[in-house]
Design a protein around this motif. Sequence first.
Motif, PDB file in Angstrom:
ATOM      1  N   ASP A 282     -84.814 -14.335 -88.765  1.00  0.00           N
ATOM      2  CA  ASP A 282     -85.041 -13.679 -90.055  1.00  0.00           C
ATOM      3  C   ASP A 282     -85.632 -14.624 -91.093  1.00  0.00           C
ATOM      4  O   ASP A 282     -86.326 -14.198 -92.006  1.00  0.00           O
ATOM      5  CB  ASP A 282     -83.726 -13.095 -90.580  1.00  0.00           C
ATOM      6  N   GLU A 283     -85.333 -15.892 -90.930  1.00  0.00           N
ATOM      7  CA  GLU A 283     -85.823 -16.841 -91.920  1.00  0.00           C
ATOM      8  C   GLU A 283     -87.356 -16.902 -91.910  1.00  0.00           C
ATOM      9  O   GLU A 283     -87.988 -16.973 -92.951  1.00  0.00           O
ATOM     10  CB  GLU A 283     -85.249 -18.213 -91.606  1.00  0.00           C
ATOM     11  N   ASN A 284     -87.922 -16.856 -90.724  1.00  0.00           N
ATOM     12  CA  ASN A 284     -89.372 -17.032 -90.616  1.00  0.00           C
ATOM     13  C   ASN A 284     -90.172 -15.760 -90.372  1.00  0.00           C
ATOM     14  O   ASN A 284     -91.382 -15.756 -90.557  1.00  0.00           O
ATOM     15  CB  ASN A 284     -89.689 -18.033 -89.501  1.00  0.00           C
ATOM     16  N   TYR A 285     -89.507 -14.701 -89.880  1.00  0.00           N
ATOM     17  CA  TYR A 285     -90.297 -13.538 -89.448  1.00  0.00           C
ATOM     18  C   TYR A 285     -89.867 -12.202 -90.051  1.00  0.00           C
ATOM     19  O   TYR A 285     -90.247 -11.157 -89.531  1.00  0.00           O
ATOM     20  CB  TYR A 285     -90.294 -13.443 -87.922  1.00  0.00           C
ATOM     21  N   ALA A 286     -89.119 -12.231 -91.131  1.00  0.00           N
ATOM     22  CA  ALA A 286     -88.732 -10.960 -91.744  1.00  0.00           C
ATOM     23  C   ALA A 286     -89.910 -10.435 -92.578  1.00  0.00           C
ATOM     24  O   ALA A 286     -89.846 -10.325 -93.794  1.00  0.00           O
ATOM     25  CB  ALA A 286     -87.482 -11.135 -92.596  1.00  0.00           C
TER      26      ALA A 286
ATOM     27  N   ASP B 251     -82.135  -4.782 -99.365  1.00  0.00           N
ATOM     28  CA  ASP B 251     -81.191  -4.717-100.483  1.00  0.00           C
ATOM     29  C   ASP B 251     -80.021  -3.790-100.182  1.00  0.00           C
ATOM     30  O   ASP B 251     -78.993  -3.852-100.826  1.00  0.00           O
ATOM     31  CB  ASP B 251     -81.914  -4.192-101.734  1.00  0.00           C
ATOM     32  N   TYR B 252     -80.221  -2.889 -99.211  1.00  0.00           N
ATOM     33  CA  TYR B 252     -79.201  -1.857 -98.979  1.00  0.00           C
ATOM     34  C   TYR B 252     -78.572  -1.937 -97.594  1.00  0.00           C
ATOM     35  O   TYR B 252     -77.543  -1.366 -97.341  1.00  0.00           O
ATOM     36  CB  TYR B 252     -79.804  -0.467 -99.203  1.00  0.00           C
ATOM     37  N   VAL B 253     -79.250  -2.613 -96.662  1.00  0.00           N
ATOM     38  CA  VAL B 253     -78.700  -2.783 -95.318  1.00  0.00           C
ATOM     39  C   VAL B 253     -78.618  -4.273 -95.052  1.00  0.00           C
ATOM     40  O   VAL B 253     -79.581  -4.991 -95.296  1.00  0.00           O
ATOM     41  CB  VAL B 253     -79.620  -2.117 -94.262  1.00  0.00           C
ATOM     42  N   HIS B 254     -77.462  -4.742 -94.567  1.00  0.00           N
ATOM     43  CA  HIS B 254     -77.327  -6.175 -94.335  1.00  0.00           C
ATOM     44  C   HIS B 254     -77.818  -6.553 -92.952  1.00  0.00           C
ATOM     45  O   HIS B 254     -77.514  -5.898 -91.963  1.00  0.00           O
ATOM     46  CB  HIS B 254     -75.867  -6.607 -94.536  1.00  0.00           C
ATOM     47  N   LEU B 255     -78.560  -7.631 -92.915  1.00  0.00           N
ATOM     48  CA  LEU B 255     -79.098  -8.120 -91.652  1.00  0.00           C
ATOM     49  C   LEU B 255     -77.964  -8.542 -90.725  1.00  0.00           C
ATOM     50  O   LEU B 255     -77.035  -9.213 -91.136  1.00  0.00           O
ATOM     51  CB  LEU B 255     -80.004  -9.330 -91.919  1.00  0.00           C
ATOM     52  N   ALA B 256     -78.050  -8.140 -89.463  1.00  0.00           N
ATOM     53  CA  ALA B 256     -77.016  -8.517 -88.489  1.00  0.00           C
ATOM     54  C   ALA B 256     -77.644  -8.600 -87.108  1.00  0.00           C
ATOM     55  O   ALA B 256     -78.662  -7.966 -86.828  1.00  0.00           O
ATOM     56  CB  ALA B 256     -75.897  -7.477 -88.497  1.00  0.00           C
ATOM     57  N   GLN B 257     -77.051  -9.380 -86.250  1.00  0.00           N
ATOM     58  CA  GLN B 257     -77.537  -9.510 -84.870  1.00  0.00           C
ATOM     59  C   GLN B 257     -76.917  -8.391 -84.027  1.00  0.00           C
ATOM     60  O   GLN B 257     -75.736  -8.093 -84.155  1.00  0.00           O
ATOM     61  CB  GLN B 257     -77.135 -10.881 -84.307  1.00  0.00           C
ATOM     62  N   ARG B 258     -77.741  -7.779 -83.174  1.00  0.00           N
ATOM     63  CA  ARG B 258     -77.201  -6.722 -82.320  1.00  0.00           C
ATOM     64  C   ARG B 258     -76.420  -7.336 -81.146  1.00  0.00           C
ATOM     65  O   ARG B 258     -76.794  -8.388 -80.642  1.00  0.00           O
ATOM     66  CB  ARG B 258     -78.330  -5.859 -81.750  1.00  0.00           C
ATOM     67  N   SER B 259     -75.361  -6.666 -80.706  1.00  0.00           N
ATOM     68  CA  SER B 259     -74.650  -7.129 -79.504  1.00  0.00           C
ATOM     69  C   SER B 259     -74.140  -5.929 -78.719  1.00  0.00           C
ATOM     70  O   SER B 259     -73.622  -4.974 -79.294  1.00  0.00           O
ATOM     71  CB  SER B 259     -73.466  -8.013 -79.885  1.00  0.00           C
ATOM     72  N   TYR B 260     -74.305  -5.973 -77.425  1.00  0.00           N
ATOM     73  CA  TYR B 260     -73.871  -4.841 -76.586  1.00  0.00           C
ATOM     74  C   TYR B 260     -73.003  -5.289 -75.425  1.00  0.00           C
ATOM     75  O   TYR B 260     -72.836  -4.590 -74.454  1.00  0.00           O
ATOM     76  CB  TYR B 260     -75.103  -4.083 -76.066  1.00  0.00           C
ATOM     77  N   LYS B 261     -72.476  -6.517 -75.556  1.00  0.00           N
ATOM     78  CA  LYS B 261     -71.655  -7.065 -74.457  1.00  0.00           C
ATOM     79  C   LYS B 261     -70.373  -6.264 -74.296  1.00  0.00           C
ATOM     80  O   LYS B 261     -69.758  -5.896 -75.278  1.00  0.00           O
ATOM     81  CB  LYS B 261     -71.329  -8.530 -74.729  1.00  0.00           C
TER      82      LYS B 261
END
Lengths: 257, 648
Positions: free
Chosen positions: B610-614, B638-648
């Motif tokens: 996210d730092e380089n490619y958002a 501003d309304y949705v917080h960035l998070a990493q997806r996980s499906y483990k």
Amino acid sequence: MNLKLRVWRQRSAAEKGKMVTYQVTDVSPDMSFLEMLDVLNEQLILDGEDPVSFDHDCREGICGSCGVMINGRAHGNGLFDDHPQTTTCQLHMRSFKDGDTIDIEPWRATAFPVIKDLAVDRSALDRIIQSGGYISAPTGTAPEAHSILVAKKDSDAAFDAATCIGCGACVAACPNASSMLFTSSKVVHLGLMPQGQPERNDRVVNMIHQQDLEGFGGCTNIGECSASCPKGISMENISRLNHDLLGALRAGARPKS
Amino acid sequence: MALDLFTVGDPIADTKAPRDVPIGERWSERRFRAKLVNPANRRKLTVIVVGTGLAGGSAAATLGEAGYKVKSFWYQDSPRRAHSVAAQGGINAAKNYRNDGDSVHRLFYDTVKGGDFRSREDNVHRLAEVSVNIIDQCVAQGVPFAREYGGLLDNRSFGGTQVSRTFYARGQTGQQLLYGAYQALERQMAAGTVEQFARTEMLDLIVVDGRARGIVARNLITGEISTHFADAVVLATGGYSNVFYLSTNAKGSNATAIWRAHKRGALFANPCYTQIHPTCIPVHGEYQSKLTLMSESLRNDGRVWVPKERGDDRDPRQIPEDERDYYLERLYPSFGNLVPRDIASRQAKNVCDEGRGVGPNGLGVYLDFAEAMQRLGRPAIEAKYGNLFDMYAQITGEDPYEVPMRIYPAVHYTMGGLWVDYDLQSTIPGLFVIGEANFSDHGANRLGASALMQGLADGYFVLPNTINDYLASGPFEKVDAGNPAAVEALEGVRAQTERLLSINGTRTTASFHRELGRLMFDLCGMERSEESLRKALDRIPEIRQEFWTNVKVPGEAGRFNQSLEHAGRVADFIELAELMCVDALHRNESCGGHFRAESQTPDGEALRDDENYAYVAAWEWTPEGAPPVLHKEALEFDYVHLAQRSYK
């Protein structure tokens, strides 16, 4: 397998056509019918000949673009006992045997002039829809969806009629080249929905009128249409159309001039 | 960074969304601030709409109803054939009819998250807002949605969400929605507000004084190439999955309209974002012309596996349990066979790359219903999946009740497209882009049942409101066929047509298309790496060079010539493929459908940066020989917080 194809070749609507024989070799049983024609066309191109034109698009049986007469049957429906009614693109070569001769012709109807080879002009079907195959509901005017209740059996029956893909097989299969199954599927779809009631009488008289203007023949209830329909649209729709038409005429509905 | 392959230009930004009000009020505020066109003046304004799918059909009908003079173009014989017709699953809407906690905000949130945080919040929020109007509109048109016994609309749940918000019409939702739009369009044709151009393909955009003012189009029956003029042009020409040759798209689906507009100055955003659907019927031979999707609902009961040993070609029923690898269940114990589309696809590729794939060419995995048949009984499986099993049997000649199905991923949808602002206007004033042809709402991955929603949102509700703001400053100065820009565009199309027909080489267009498609699937498909993309970028110019010197296109320009149509489309796909690879190479992160081998977590999952490619990567065309220019649109959440997806 190796096959002999006899294909209708016609350079344009204005020129005369004829059947031309081609050999295709190494046809895989897993090919679709249209893929077999693709192979023929690539060969024709490399040989410096004109490839065969045919309409096709989705190749999954839903867009209604494809459709040819195969051994005299629309989409080949009715030729094979074990094959469900379907579109040309969903017919596979495993239905044929090595050494077979296959006749391939365009839809034949006055209202469907040939464009080139196997491609025909079916815009007459669009004009039938233009004459009344809709509900007048301009964007933005709609009430809340749940304010209109539709009985499940009506909604299901409307859906069955609405699955018509407008391919024209019904017209091609009919000895009268009638588009009655096509027209009735739309009349019944919209006529079964409460939203379709205000325009119901006008719709049926106008669509039938347009169908006549386009040069489609009259319906004599032979049933080849339904037997050739890739979506299995029922003849019952034609009865329902006739019922609607009679009611509409008795109520004084007349086609727009 | 691959600086030799592109240069970086000025950043761009959307300036139309009113960000001074909260997100929930922006659409209403935008409509208020937009200039209007008096109904009497609309008759004097002409709008060209290219394409008649859900987006183009609904837009042309709605603009016609509003009183504009509309010219509608499509390449098929009837507007009803547009490939929206083939969509199976359904359409999302935040109606909350199930009282299960759904809301506009939740649909907005799910869509931004599902897109792996690479879409623009303002556009997605508006999409969620108008979703409810779409259902109302379609019901009013008589679309026969599935209903319950009480007469109310039925809903079902779909991938990536925990609520039931999907409206459907059996497995033919796209067909029924399209026929609704088609009928509305035909009604306007009868009313005389929409002029029809059937079997007519757009081949260039006419730009006069910086504004989109018309198109060059070829009548596919007569071969006549002509110019058409308007005050605004709307492209609704769908996606570009057919760059891969084999995809679930219709054979005629193509990128020519958007690509020619791109070459006239419209920026192309995120071209590398493609969606590869895991459950398709595998390729069965060299002659194969398209791939068929099987609803992903099959993964609810089917178990995915391959043999543990490579090259194990026994009948699958003879392979004992302990010699099978149920790899999704092994790798993702909590989600198992129900991991999202991108993950299921990539793992299928991995096991096939290991040589454990099944079927004639080793590109397939089993989807096995034996356990479900035992657990639920055959009648239950028939009731749930009967039509899908029949379709599979018809295409493959195998009975899936007896033998496990074979499936393999196939390219299905392209999230990238022409860059548009909040008004759906491209970087060329007067050129609007709607539906799959634009990039706007799905970020790096599209959720199921969201494509139909976006197409109809754009066509029925968004464009007809935003285009007024542009048209209010018209009618623009009259342009005719004698205008130098029109002459230049027309001559360019004629020259290309003649050139294609005159090469008379030794290879068919289809052979080039197949070669390009295989290359793109292998090197810029489910997994991309710097190495694979560099390889593709070395090879594509060679393919282009060979195409323009050795293709054999038969026939004449002035006749119905399907070979010529195909050749023009493939010429554009070759150019687009190169830009897709540059985009994929520059984006050194994994997100949604874009998986870069270099950017993964220690356990092999997609790793965003996210730092380089958002940002949205919007590319500017440069003439051959000069590298494309990258313009970045920063994405702010501003309304949705960035998070990493996980499906483990």
